[in-house]
Write a protein that holds these residues in place. Structure first.
Motif, mmCIF file in Angstrom:
data_model
loop_
_atom_site.group_PDB
_atom_site.id
_atom_site.type_symbol
_atom_site.label_atom_id
_atom_site.label_comp_id
_atom_site.label_asym_id
_atom_site.label_seq_id
_atom_site.Cartn_x
_atom_site.Cartn_y
_atom_site.Cartn_z
ATOM 1 N N ASP A 1 45.437 36.393 62.302
ATOM 2 C CA ASP A 1 45.446 36.075 60.779
ATOM 3 C C ASP A 1 46.589 36.532 60.068
ATOM 4 O OD1 ASP A 1 44.464 35.089 58.296
ATOM 5 O OD2 ASP A 1 42.367 36.063 58.728
ATOM 6 N N TYR A 2 47.008 36.297 58.778
ATOM 7 C CA TYR A 2 47.672 36.758 57.997
ATOM 8 C C TYR A 2 47.268 37.180 56.702
ATOM 9 C CZ TYR A 2 46.712 31.991 56.251
ATOM 10 O OH TYR A 2 46.003 30.893 55.603
ATOM 11 N N PHE A 3 48.119 38.321 56.190
ATOM 12 C CA PHE A 3 47.600 38.845 54.908
ATOM 13 C C PHE A 3 48.682 39.238 54.207
ATOM 14 C CE2 PHE A 3 44.321 39.921 58.137
ATOM 15 C CZ PHE A 3 43.162 39.505 57.455
ATOM 16 N N ASN A 4 48.398 39.556 52.786
ATOM 17 C CA ASN A 4 49.518 39.982 51.905
ATOM 18 C C ASN A 4 49.635 41.390 51.898
ATOM 19 O OD1 ASN A 4 51.134 40.563 49.745
ATOM 20 N ND2 ASN A 4 50.340 38.881 48.289
ATOM 21 N N LYS A 5 50.592 41.970 52.359
ATOM 22 C CA LYS A 5 50.865 43.310 52.479
ATOM 23 C C LYS A 5 51.028 44.101 51.213
ATOM 24 C CE LYS A 5 56.108 43.073 52.928
ATOM 25 N NZ LYS A 5 57.147 43.371 54.204
ATOM 26 N N GLY A 6 51.313 43.287 49.985
ATOM 27 C CA GLY A 6 51.113 44.028 48.801
ATOM 28 C C GLY A 6 49.892 44.107 48.088
ATOM 29 N N ASN A 7 48.784 43.326 48.631
ATOM 30 C CA ASN A 7 47.368 43.175 48.168
ATOM 31 C C ASN A 7 46.496 44.174 48.573
ATOM 32 O OD1 ASN A 7 44.862 42.291 47.504
ATOM 33 N ND2 ASN A 7 45.965 40.511 46.446
ATOM 34 N N ARG A 8 45.993 45.167 47.999
ATOM 35 C CA ARG A 8 44.973 46.089 48.410
ATOM 36 C C ARG A 8 43.807 45.416 49.126
ATOM 37 N NH1 ARG A 8 43.736 51.900 48.172
ATOM 38 N NH2 ARG A 8 41.949 51.995 49.218
ATOM 39 N N THR A 9 43.337 44.371 48.476
ATOM 40 C CA THR A 9 42.049 43.684 48.969
ATOM 41 C C THR A 9 42.494 43.003 50.292
ATOM 42 O OG1 THR A 9 41.193 43.144 46.856
ATOM 43 C CG2 THR A 9 40.543 41.862 48.677
#
Length: 417
Positions: free
Chosen positions: A104-112
């Motif tokens: 998967d991929y995630f936004n590293k600047g987003n706490r959620t």
């Protein structure tokens, strides 16, 4: 090192600030260790030296020596699942992730997103113990689903028809998820779901119906037969992964609720009602084999005096300490539970059980118990039925009566009944 022993997350990120945020997030919310790298050379070095410990990697696509995701390719070549962190996202980047077979991929600047990333890491680690069956007669579709499930670290069994899938489940009753197509030879998807539901309830095994048919009736019929969910082919990789994960998460949520209901919240031992229910079944099964289990009662001595002298919190602390000492000796016991001032245990051999309880008794007596403003030591006594009865209730009554009489005249002792 065995697969189950792997507990390290590799974090690959060039920003020191982001590394600190990511590693602290992982280590504060999970029992896993982290190691870090900021360049492709360091990634290669880490995998050479620590590869046997690493079960998953979290990577930025752009690092020194690997500006275009080469580090992801290298880690995947080492058979280590990957999660990608990014600060930007568009459809082109998404397609690149999917092509690389990342989890998967995630936004590293987003706490959620970081919270969801940690949830996925925990999920991947626990998936290694979960068995999943894929029932699909189309070889290509079956291979795709198996590959996606293996990427999620599941223990996967493949079957080309419903009959073979049913055989696998009967041979592996601890299967937690079944993915089944509708049209199959021998036993179709509807028939397979019906048969599986005769032995496995919805909260024991999740079933995900899969079909290329557009008809809503197919979906409805799967669900009415007992499926938990439905997925239409062709499906997006992300939708497949999230539906599978959500169904496993729901099974575990229900299991944790049941477990909490059946356990004593103070000590973590089973509660008495659950012990009696399961213990009667054990006695019945043993009786059918012309055998009898043995039972023991283990109680903290002078509980009323402890509560009176040190406060009722001290009595609770004494029970928790006794439980901890019993837990250290509990390997091989059939069943155990908390009751009033002590514990009830079922086992197969009276002499072995006696030795286990002697060790727990000695450990408890040596350990100081924490209380508000004061620490104290306590003792415990126990009674063991030397020869098992054929009835749980009779055995419990006999052992508890003997133990209560023992404690009325002395402490720190044991006796065979």
């Amino acid at each position: 090192m065995s697969e189950s022993a792997k507990n390290t997350v590799l974090v690959v990120e060039s920003s020191h600030t982001q590394v600190r945020i990511i590693t602290e997030h992982i280590e504060s919310l999970t029992p896993f260790d982290t190691i870090t790298a900021s360049s492709l050379d360091q990634v290669e070095e880490m995998l050479e030296n620590n590869g046997e410990d690493i079960f998953i990697a979290v990577l930025n696509l752009n690092i020194k020596g690997a500006p275009d995701g080469e580090a992801v390719d290298y880690v995947l070549s080492r058979k280590i699942p990957c999660i990608v962190l990014t600060s930007t996202f568009d459809e082109k980047i998404r397609n690149r992730f999917i092509e690389k077979n990342v989890l998967d991929y995630f936004n590293k600047g987003n706490r959620t997103d970081l919270d969801e990333m940690v949830d996925l890491i925990s999920r991947i680690h626990s998936n290694r113990d979960i068995k999943v069956v894929v029932a699909e007669d189309n070889g290509t579709a079956r291979k795709i689903m198996c590959k996606l499930l293996e990427r999620l670290n599941f223990n996967v069994f493949a079957a080309e028809d419903g009959a073979k899938a049913l055989d696998i489940i009967r041979a592996n009753p601890d299967v937690k998820l079944l993915l089944t197509d509708y049209e199959m030879p021998e036993l179709d998807g509807f028939e397979l779901v019906t048969e599986v539901r005769k032995t496995h309830y919805r909260d024991q095994l999740a079933i995900l119906g899969v079909s290329a048919h557009d008809s809503g009736a197919i979906t409805a019929k799967f669900l009415k037969r007992g499926a938990n969910d439905f997925l239409k082919k062709p499906f997006e990789v992300e939708e497949f992964s999230w539906r599978v994960t959500n169904n496993i998460n729901e099974l575990e949520r229900i299991s944790s609720i049941k477990d909490a209901y059946s356990r004593d919240p103070l000590t973590g031992f089973g509660n008495l009602n659950t012990f009696i229910e399961q213990g009667r079944e054990i006695f019945e099964n043993y009786s059918n084999q012309e055998r009898t289990p043995v039972l023991a009662a283990f109680n903290v001595d002078n509980m009323l005096e402890i509560n009176s002298r040190f406060g009722w919190d001290a009595g609770a602390a004494a029970l928790k300490k006794a439980a901890a000492n019993l837990e250290q000796q509990s390997l091989g016991w059939l069943l155990s539970a908390r009751w009033d001032g002590g514990f009830i245990v079922l086992a197969e051999d009276s002499e072995i059980l006696k030795n286990d309880l002697v060790a727990a008794q000695a450990g408890f007596a040596k350990t100081a118990i924490g209380s508000v403003g004061e620490r104290f030591k306590g003792t415990a006594s126990f009674a063991v039925c030397k020869k098992g009865e054929k009835d749980l209730d009779i055995t419990m009554s006999k052992v508890v009566a003997v133990l209560e009489k023992m404690q009325s005249i002395g402490v720190d002792s044991y006796r065979f009944v």
